[in-house]
Write an enzyme that holds these catalytic residues in place. Structure first.
Site, PDB file in Angstrom:
ATOM      1  CG  HIS A 135       5.190   1.097   2.697  1.00  0.00           C
ATOM      2  ND1 HIS A 135       4.636   2.219   2.109  1.00  0.00           N
ATOM      3  CD2 HIS A 135       4.651   1.050   3.937  1.00  0.00           C
ATOM      4  CE1 HIS A 135       3.813   2.819   2.950  1.00  0.00           C
ATOM      5  NE2 HIS A 135       3.791   2.126   4.072  1.00  0.00           N
ATOM      6  CG  ASP A 137       1.762   5.213   4.636  1.00  0.00           C
ATOM      7  OD1 ASP A 137       1.131   4.145   4.658  1.00  0.00           O
ATOM      8  OD2 ASP A 137       2.892   5.356   5.147  1.00  0.00           O
ATOM      9  NE  ARG A 177       8.430  -4.238  10.843  1.00  0.00           N
ATOM     10  CZ  ARG A 177       9.466  -3.461  10.537  1.00  0.00           C
ATOM     11  NH1 ARG A 177      10.691  -3.923  10.690  1.00  0.00           N
ATOM     12  NH2 ARG A 177       9.284  -2.243  10.066  1.00  0.00           N
ATOM     13  CG  HIS A 181      -0.117   0.135   2.541  1.00  0.00           C
ATOM     14  ND1 HIS A 181       0.607  -0.915   3.061  1.00  0.00           N
ATOM     15  CD2 HIS A 181       0.080   1.182   3.388  1.00  0.00           C
ATOM     16  CE1 HIS A 181       1.202  -0.529   4.171  1.00  0.00           C
ATOM     17  NE2 HIS A 181       0.908   0.732   4.395  1.00  0.00           N
TER      18      HIS A 181
END
Length: 330
Positions: A259, A204, A269, A202
Protein backbone atom coordinates in the site's frame (compact mmCIF):
# COMPACT_ATOMS: atom_id res chain seq x y z
CA UNK A 1 -3.41 24.67 8.00
CA UNK A 2 -0.12 22.86 8.57
CA UNK A 3 2.48 23.46 5.87
CA UNK A 4 5.60 21.37 5.50
CA UNK A 5 8.87 23.22 5.32
CA UNK A 6 11.34 23.12 2.46
CA UNK A 7 13.01 21.35 0.57
CA UNK A 8 11.26 22.33 -2.61
CA UNK A 9 8.44 20.23 -3.97
CA UNK A 10 10.64 19.18 -6.91
CA UNK A 11 12.73 17.08 -4.54
CA UNK A 12 9.78 14.86 -3.65
CA UNK A 13 8.79 11.81 -5.65
CA UNK A 14 5.80 11.76 -7.94
CA UNK A 15 4.41 8.82 -9.85
CA UNK A 16 5.93 8.58 -13.30
CA UNK A 17 2.68 7.49 -14.91
CA UNK A 18 -0.09 8.89 -12.75
CA UNK A 19 -3.60 7.83 -13.69
CA UNK A 20 -6.85 9.40 -12.49
CA UNK A 21 -8.13 7.88 -9.27
CA UNK A 22 -10.02 4.61 -9.58
CA UNK A 23 -11.79 3.49 -6.43
CA UNK A 24 -11.87 -0.17 -5.50
CA UNK A 25 -15.48 -1.14 -6.15
CA UNK A 26 -15.70 -3.91 -3.58
CA UNK A 27 -13.40 -3.66 -0.58
CA UNK A 28 -14.39 -6.53 1.70
CA UNK A 29 -16.55 -5.22 4.55
CA UNK A 30 -16.80 -7.40 7.63
CA UNK A 31 -19.41 -6.83 10.32
CA UNK A 32 -17.70 -8.08 13.47
CA UNK A 33 -21.06 -8.55 15.19
CA UNK A 34 -22.21 -11.21 12.71
CA UNK A 35 -21.75 -14.93 13.41
CA UNK A 36 -20.24 -15.62 9.95
CA UNK A 37 -17.60 -12.91 10.25
CA UNK A 38 -14.71 -15.35 10.81
CA UNK A 39 -15.24 -16.88 7.37
CA UNK A 40 -15.40 -13.47 5.71
CA UNK A 41 -12.22 -12.40 7.52
CA UNK A 42 -10.33 -15.46 6.28
CA UNK A 43 -11.57 -14.93 2.73
CA UNK A 44 -10.50 -11.26 2.76
CA UNK A 45 -7.03 -12.13 4.11
CA UNK A 46 -6.55 -14.80 1.47
CA UNK A 47 -7.75 -12.78 -1.50
CA UNK A 48 -6.63 -9.23 -0.74
CA UNK A 49 -4.92 -8.95 2.64
CA UNK A 50 -7.02 -5.87 3.30
CA UNK A 51 -10.56 -5.22 4.51
CA UNK A 52 -12.83 -2.83 6.38
CA UNK A 53 -14.53 -3.64 9.66
CA UNK A 54 -17.79 -2.21 10.98
CA UNK A 55 -19.56 -2.71 14.31
CA UNK A 56 -16.05 -2.90 15.69
CA UNK A 57 -16.78 -1.93 19.29
CA UNK A 58 -14.22 0.89 19.47
CA UNK A 59 -15.91 3.89 21.16
CA UNK A 60 -16.06 6.78 18.68
CA UNK A 61 -15.39 9.19 21.53
CA UNK A 62 -11.89 7.68 21.76
CA UNK A 63 -11.43 8.26 18.02
CA UNK A 64 -12.62 11.87 17.96
CA UNK A 65 -10.66 12.76 21.10
CA UNK A 66 -7.40 11.42 19.67
CA UNK A 67 -7.96 13.00 16.27
CA UNK A 68 -8.51 16.36 17.99
CA UNK A 69 -5.27 15.95 19.94
CA UNK A 70 -3.42 14.94 16.76
CA UNK A 71 -4.70 17.96 14.82
CA UNK A 72 -3.73 20.25 17.69
CA UNK A 73 -0.23 18.78 17.69
CA UNK A 74 0.30 19.05 13.94
CA UNK A 75 -1.00 22.64 13.98
CA UNK A 76 1.81 23.69 16.31
CA UNK A 77 4.74 25.68 14.86
CA UNK A 78 7.43 23.44 13.40
CA UNK A 79 9.93 24.62 16.02
CA UNK A 80 7.62 23.32 18.75
CA UNK A 81 6.97 19.97 17.10
CA UNK A 82 10.67 19.41 16.53
CA UNK A 83 11.15 19.36 20.31
CA UNK A 84 9.58 15.89 20.13
CA UNK A 85 12.11 14.74 17.53
CA UNK A 86 14.06 13.56 15.76
CA UNK A 87 12.67 10.00 15.78
CA UNK A 88 15.36 7.63 17.16
CA UNK A 89 13.26 5.65 16.52
CA UNK A 90 10.34 7.25 18.38
CA UNK A 91 9.26 10.86 18.21
CA UNK A 92 8.42 13.50 15.64
CA UNK A 93 9.55 13.20 12.04
CA UNK A 94 9.14 15.48 9.05
CA UNK A 95 9.50 14.22 5.46
CA UNK A 96 12.21 11.60 6.12
CA UNK A 97 10.90 8.04 6.51
CA UNK A 98 13.41 5.71 8.13
CA UNK A 99 17.18 5.95 7.74
CA UNK A 100 17.67 4.82 4.17
CA UNK A 101 16.69 7.79 2.04
CA UNK A 102 12.92 7.42 1.72
CA UNK A 103 11.03 10.70 1.87
CA UNK A 104 7.38 11.62 1.64
CA UNK A 105 5.04 14.61 1.80
CA UNK A 106 4.11 14.08 5.44
CA UNK A 107 4.97 14.64 9.07
CA UNK A 108 4.38 12.10 11.79
CA UNK A 109 4.65 11.11 15.42
CA UNK A 110 5.83 7.54 16.09
CA UNK A 111 5.27 6.03 19.52
CA UNK A 112 5.76 2.66 21.18
CA UNK A 113 2.79 1.16 22.98
CA UNK A 114 4.91 -0.19 25.83
CA UNK A 115 3.73 1.10 29.19
CA UNK A 116 7.24 2.06 30.28
CA UNK A 117 7.73 4.44 27.35
CA UNK A 118 8.56 7.93 28.56
CA UNK A 119 6.68 10.85 27.05
CA UNK A 120 9.30 13.20 28.48
CA UNK A 121 10.00 14.77 25.09
CA UNK A 122 6.35 15.78 24.85
CA UNK A 123 6.46 17.71 28.12
CA UNK A 124 8.15 20.69 26.47
CA UNK A 125 5.31 20.81 23.94
CA UNK A 126 2.24 20.18 26.08
CA UNK A 127 3.59 21.72 29.27
CA UNK A 128 4.44 19.89 32.45
CA UNK A 129 1.33 17.74 32.16
CA UNK A 130 0.92 15.95 28.80
CA UNK A 131 -1.70 13.68 30.37
CA UNK A 132 -4.49 14.79 28.03
CA UNK A 133 -2.58 13.74 24.93
CA UNK A 134 -1.16 10.59 26.53
CA UNK A 135 -4.58 9.63 27.88
CA UNK A 136 -6.14 9.97 24.43
CA UNK A 137 -3.42 7.75 22.93
CA UNK A 138 -3.77 5.17 25.71
CA UNK A 139 -7.58 4.93 25.45
CA UNK A 140 -7.49 4.63 21.67
CA UNK A 141 -4.62 2.13 21.47
CA UNK A 142 -6.15 -0.04 24.20
CA UNK A 143 -9.49 -0.26 22.37
CA UNK A 144 -7.94 -0.85 18.95
CA UNK A 145 -5.58 -3.50 20.33
CA UNK A 146 -8.54 -5.39 21.79
CA UNK A 147 -10.30 -5.24 18.42
CA UNK A 148 -7.16 -6.47 16.63
CA UNK A 149 -6.91 -9.41 19.03
CA UNK A 150 -10.57 -10.24 18.49
CA UNK A 151 -9.98 -10.29 14.73
CA UNK A 152 -6.88 -12.47 15.09
CA UNK A 153 -8.78 -14.98 17.23
CA UNK A 154 -11.59 -15.09 14.67
CA UNK A 155 -8.99 -15.74 11.98
CA UNK A 156 -7.45 -18.58 13.98
CA UNK A 157 -10.91 -20.05 14.47
CA UNK A 158 -11.69 -19.65 10.78
CA UNK A 159 -8.49 -21.48 9.90
CA UNK A 160 -9.48 -24.27 12.31
CA UNK A 161 -6.39 -23.74 14.45
CA UNK A 162 -6.88 -25.43 17.82
CA UNK A 163 -4.98 -22.73 19.73
CA UNK A 164 -7.35 -19.77 19.19
CA UNK A 165 -4.94 -17.23 20.69
CA UNK A 166 -1.96 -18.35 18.61
CA UNK A 167 -1.81 -14.91 16.96
CA UNK A 168 -3.46 -12.67 19.55
CA UNK A 169 -1.26 -13.78 22.44
CA UNK A 170 1.71 -12.17 20.67
CA UNK A 171 -0.01 -8.77 20.87
CA UNK A 172 -1.24 -9.33 24.43
CA UNK A 173 2.23 -10.29 25.68
CA UNK A 174 3.63 -7.56 27.93
CA UNK A 175 6.81 -7.65 25.81
CA UNK A 176 4.85 -7.10 22.59
CA UNK A 177 6.81 -4.86 20.22
CA UNK A 178 3.81 -2.91 18.93
CA UNK A 179 3.86 0.65 17.58
CA UNK A 180 1.46 3.51 17.14
CA UNK A 181 1.81 6.16 14.46
CA UNK A 182 0.04 9.46 13.78
CA UNK A 183 0.52 10.72 10.21
CA UNK A 184 -0.35 14.11 8.78
CA UNK A 185 -0.33 14.65 5.00
CA UNK A 186 -0.79 18.34 4.16
CA UNK A 187 -2.46 19.21 0.85
CA UNK A 188 -0.16 19.07 -2.13
CA UNK A 189 1.45 22.51 -2.59
CA UNK A 190 1.25 22.04 -6.37
CA UNK A 191 -2.29 20.78 -7.13
CA UNK A 192 -1.46 20.60 -10.81
CA UNK A 193 1.34 18.15 -10.02
CA UNK A 194 -0.71 15.03 -9.40
CA UNK A 195 0.65 11.83 -7.92
CA UNK A 196 2.78 13.40 -5.17
CA UNK A 197 3.83 10.56 -2.87
CA UNK A 198 2.99 11.04 0.78
CA UNK A 199 4.19 7.60 1.91
CA UNK A 200 5.82 5.27 -0.60
CA UNK A 201 4.71 1.74 -1.42
CA UNK A 202 5.48 -0.87 1.21
CA UNK A 203 4.12 -3.74 3.24
CA UNK A 204 3.91 -3.68 7.03
CA UNK A 205 6.36 -6.07 8.72
CA UNK A 206 4.27 -6.74 11.84
CA UNK A 207 1.39 -9.18 12.30
CA UNK A 208 -1.56 -6.85 11.76
CA UNK A 209 -2.15 -3.14 11.19
CA UNK A 210 -5.27 -1.20 12.12
CA UNK A 211 -5.77 2.05 10.21
CA UNK A 212 -8.24 4.86 10.70
CA UNK A 213 -8.17 8.23 8.92
CA UNK A 214 -10.25 11.36 8.56
CA UNK A 215 -12.55 11.67 5.58
CA UNK A 216 -9.78 12.40 3.06
CA UNK A 217 -8.64 10.24 0.15
CA UNK A 218 -5.06 9.18 -0.47
CA UNK A 219 -4.68 5.55 0.57
CA UNK A 220 -4.11 3.08 -2.26
CA UNK A 221 -3.53 -0.68 -2.30
CA UNK A 222 -1.92 -2.88 -4.93
CA UNK A 223 -4.00 -5.68 -6.44
CA UNK A 224 -2.60 -9.04 -7.54
CA UNK A 225 -2.32 -7.80 -11.13
CA UNK A 226 -0.12 -4.90 -10.03
CA UNK A 227 -2.75 -2.20 -10.50
CA UNK A 228 -3.10 0.43 -7.80
CA UNK A 229 -6.61 1.17 -6.57
CA UNK A 230 -7.75 3.99 -4.27
CA UNK A 231 -9.57 3.17 -1.06
CA UNK A 232 -12.66 5.30 -0.35
CA UNK A 233 -12.22 6.95 3.05
CA UNK A 234 -14.55 6.09 5.92
CA UNK A 235 -13.89 7.93 9.15
CA UNK A 236 -16.29 5.73 11.14
CA UNK A 237 -14.71 2.39 10.27
CA UNK A 238 -11.31 0.75 10.48
CA UNK A 239 -9.17 -0.75 7.73
CA UNK A 240 -7.09 -3.83 8.47
CA UNK A 241 -3.82 -4.82 6.76
CA UNK A 242 -2.30 -8.28 6.91
CA UNK A 243 1.36 -7.86 7.89
CA UNK A 244 4.42 -9.79 6.68
CA UNK A 245 4.64 -11.81 9.91
CA UNK A 246 1.06 -13.06 9.56
CA UNK A 247 1.77 -14.01 5.94
CA UNK A 248 4.68 -16.13 7.16
CA UNK A 249 2.77 -17.72 10.04
CA UNK A 250 0.00 -18.79 7.63
CA UNK A 251 2.62 -20.06 5.13
CA UNK A 252 1.47 -17.57 2.51
CA UNK A 253 -2.24 -18.32 2.82
CA UNK A 254 -2.81 -14.74 3.97
CA UNK A 255 -1.30 -11.97 1.86
CA UNK A 256 0.58 -8.97 3.20
CA UNK A 257 -0.85 -6.11 1.14
CA UNK A 258 1.36 -3.52 -0.54
CA UNK A 259 0.00 0.00 0.00
CA UNK A 260 0.93 3.68 -0.32
CA UNK A 261 -0.49 7.16 0.28
CA UNK A 262 -0.70 9.98 -2.25
CA UNK A 263 -1.05 13.59 -1.15
CA UNK A 264 -4.52 15.03 -1.62
CA UNK A 265 -4.52 18.20 -3.71
CA UNK A 266 -7.09 20.02 -1.55
CA UNK A 267 -7.38 18.56 1.96
CA UNK A 268 -5.16 17.44 4.81
CA UNK A 269 -5.20 13.75 5.64
CA UNK A 270 -4.70 12.64 9.23
CA UNK A 271 -4.33 8.94 9.91
CA UNK A 272 -3.66 6.83 12.98
CA UNK A 273 -2.21 3.35 12.72
CA UNK A 274 -1.72 0.63 15.31
CA UNK A 275 0.93 -1.91 14.30
CA UNK A 276 0.50 -5.12 16.29
CA UNK A 277 3.88 -6.79 16.66
CA UNK A 278 5.22 -9.78 18.64
CA UNK A 279 7.94 -9.71 21.31
CA UNK A 280 11.44 -9.31 19.87
CA UNK A 281 12.54 -12.82 20.89
CA UNK A 282 9.54 -14.65 19.41
CA UNK A 283 10.30 -17.03 16.55
CA UNK A 284 8.22 -16.47 13.42
CA UNK A 285 7.61 -19.47 11.17
CA UNK A 286 4.73 -21.17 9.36
CA UNK A 287 2.41 -22.92 11.81
CA UNK A 288 2.74 -26.73 11.42
CA UNK A 289 -1.06 -27.12 11.54
CA UNK A 290 -1.37 -25.00 8.38
CA UNK A 291 1.09 -27.08 6.35
CA UNK A 292 -0.96 -29.87 4.84
CA UNK A 293 0.18 -33.15 3.28
CA UNK A 294 3.23 -32.71 1.07
CA UNK A 295 3.04 -28.93 1.19
CA UNK A 296 6.39 -27.29 1.95
CA UNK A 297 7.17 -24.51 4.36
CA UNK A 298 7.74 -21.40 2.25
CA UNK A 299 9.77 -19.47 4.81
CA UNK A 300 12.78 -19.91 7.06
CA UNK A 301 12.28 -19.49 10.76
CA UNK A 302 13.43 -16.14 12.16
CA UNK A 303 12.95 -14.07 15.29
CA UNK A 304 10.95 -10.86 15.15
CA UNK A 305 14.14 -9.01 16.12
CA UNK A 306 15.95 -10.44 13.07
CA UNK A 307 13.16 -9.55 10.68
CA UNK A 308 12.61 -6.11 12.16
CA UNK A 309 16.32 -5.32 11.87
CA UNK A 310 16.35 -6.48 8.25
CA UNK A 311 13.19 -4.54 7.41
CA UNK A 312 14.42 -1.30 8.92
CA UNK A 313 17.71 -1.60 7.04
CA UNK A 314 15.85 -1.77 3.74
CA UNK A 315 14.05 0.72 1.55
CA UNK A 316 10.28 0.96 1.76
CA UNK A 317 9.60 -0.69 -1.60
CA UNK A 318 12.03 -3.60 -1.11
CA UNK A 319 10.72 -7.15 -0.97
CA UNK A 320 11.53 -7.61 2.70
CA UNK A 321 10.39 -11.21 2.90
CA UNK A 322 12.58 -12.23 -0.04
CA UNK A 323 15.57 -12.81 2.21
CA UNK A 324 13.56 -15.24 4.35
CA UNK A 325 11.93 -17.30 1.64
CA UNK A 326 13.04 -20.89 1.19
CA UNK A 327 14.45 -21.74 -2.23
CA UNK A 328 12.86 -24.93 -3.45
CA UNK A 329 14.54 -27.19 -5.95
CA UNK A 330 12.73 -27.32 -9.28
Amino acid sequence: MVVLTKPAIEQFCTLKSYKPTTFLPAIPIVDLSKPDSKHLLVKACQELGFFKVINHGVPMEFVTKLESEAVNFFNLPLSEKEKAGPPHPFGYGNKSIGLNGDIGWLEYLLLTTNQEFSYQRLVSIFGQNPDKFCGAVSDYVGAVKNMACEILEMLADGLKIEEKDVFSKLLMDEESDSLFRLNHYPPSPSPEKEGLIGFGEHTDPQIISVLRSNNTTGLQISLKDGNWISVPPDQNSFFINVGDSLQVMTNGKFKSVKHRVLANSRKSRVSMIYFGGPPLSVKIAPLPSLIKGEEDSLYKEFTWFEYKKSAYNSRLADNRLGLFEKITAS
